[in-house]
Enzyme design. Structure first.
Site, PDB file in Angstrom:
ATOM      1  N   CYS A  56       0.846  -1.223   0.014  1.00 24.54           N
ATOM      2  CA  CYS A  56       0.062   0.094   0.059  1.00 24.54           C
ATOM      3  C   CYS A  56       0.890   1.206  -0.074  1.00 24.54           C
ATOM      4  O   CYS A  56       1.974   1.338   0.912  1.00 24.54           O
ATOM      5  CB  CYS A  56      -0.782   0.121   1.305  1.00 24.54           C
ATOM      6  SG  CYS A  56      -1.796   1.394   1.303  1.00 24.54           S
ATOM      7  N   ASP A  63      -0.392  -5.674   0.240  1.00 24.06           N
ATOM      8  CA  ASP A  63      -1.487  -5.785  -0.508  1.00 24.06           C
ATOM      9  C   ASP A  63      -1.410  -7.287  -1.401  1.00 24.06           C
ATOM     10  O   ASP A  63      -0.177  -7.709  -1.864  1.00 24.06           O
ATOM     11  CB  ASP A  63      -1.891  -4.913  -1.482  1.00 24.06           C
ATOM     12  CG  ASP A  63      -2.394  -3.706  -0.888  1.00 24.06           C
ATOM     13  OD1 ASP A  63      -3.230  -3.853   0.224  1.00 24.06           O
ATOM     14  OD2 ASP A  63      -2.098  -2.648  -1.349  1.00 24.06           O
ATOM     15  N   SER A  80       8.323 -16.634 -19.728  1.00 26.38           N
ATOM     16  CA  SER A  80       7.818 -16.824 -18.347  1.00 26.38           C
ATOM     17  C   SER A  80       8.639 -16.479 -17.026  1.00 26.38           C
ATOM     18  O   SER A  80       8.107 -15.800 -16.144  1.00 26.38           O
ATOM     19  CB  SER A  80       7.311 -18.127 -18.271  1.00 26.38           C
ATOM     20  OG  SER A  80       8.065 -19.113 -18.358  1.00 26.38           O
ATOM     21  N   GLU A  98      -5.381  -0.403  -8.675  1.00 28.95           N
ATOM     22  CA  GLU A  98      -5.528   0.018  -9.707  1.00 28.95           C
ATOM     23  C   GLU A  98      -4.297   0.103 -10.505  1.00 28.95           C
ATOM     24  O   GLU A  98      -4.045  -0.165 -11.835  1.00 28.95           O
ATOM     25  CB  GLU A  98      -6.594   1.390 -10.113  1.00 28.95           C
ATOM     26  CG  GLU A  98      -7.890   0.965  -9.398  1.00 28.95           C
ATOM     27  CD  GLU A  98      -7.668   1.359  -7.744  1.00 28.95           C
ATOM     28  OE1 GLU A  98      -9.003   1.353  -7.148  1.00 28.95           O
ATOM     29  OE2 GLU A  98      -6.808   1.529  -7.079  1.00 28.95           O
TER      30      GLU A  98
END
Length: 158
Positions: A56, A63, A80, A98
């Site tokens: 955060c 998070d 990968s 976001e």
């Protein structure tokens, strides 16, 4: 039948097959690409990262998210191992849900220029509210089958 490794435009710098330190930041991380041997065929590639973490940007608390990245490749595929290292670089990165989700989608799209890409970021609740973030490029090619991302709506323990 033995195959020799294919050369890529970045082959000298590929992280695959060698020890690589974890990148300190997403900006420092390298996303490698390899030639798509099926470039003339429309199909879907899916990467799932069920244990994605970032911080955060306000509290510094961790998070957690379940990321699903789907793309219809063009001339290039995402290598990968480099994707794993790139995603791990967010572990000490402060960013809102976001921003992290959309930034990942945009960065991958910029590196490999797929025919189509979408990312779903299914973030676990902090403060009692789960946040799901979705981003995609353009339109999906006509004959590409895209299964459901398979991440259930968060229901807690009930």
């Amino acid at each position: 039948m033995s195959r020799s490794p294919r050369k890529t435009s970045k082959s000298a710098g590929l992280q695959l097959g060698r020890a690589v330190a974890w990148p300190a930041t997403p900006d420092a991380a390298q996303i490698d690409r390899v030639p798509n041997p099926q470039a003339g065929t429309d199909y879907l590639v899916r990467f799932t990262a069920p244990e994605f973490t970032s911080l955060c940007p306000v509290t510094g608390q961790p998070d957690f998210a379940h990321l699903v990245i789907d793309y219809a490749p063009g001339a290039w595929l995402v290598e990968s191992k480099s994707l794993k290292l790139y995603l791990a670089s967010f572990r000490n990165h402060g960013g809102f849900h976001e921003d992290c989700t959309v930034s990942i989608g945009k960065r991958i799209a910029a590196e490999i220029k797929p025919k189509w890409l979408r990312i779903g970021g299914y973030w676990y609740p902090r403060g009692g509210i789960p946040i799901d973030v979705f981003w995609q490029t353009g339109k999906l090619p006509k004959n590409v089958w895209v299964p459901d991302q398979g991440v259930a709506t968060y229901r807690g323990r009930g």
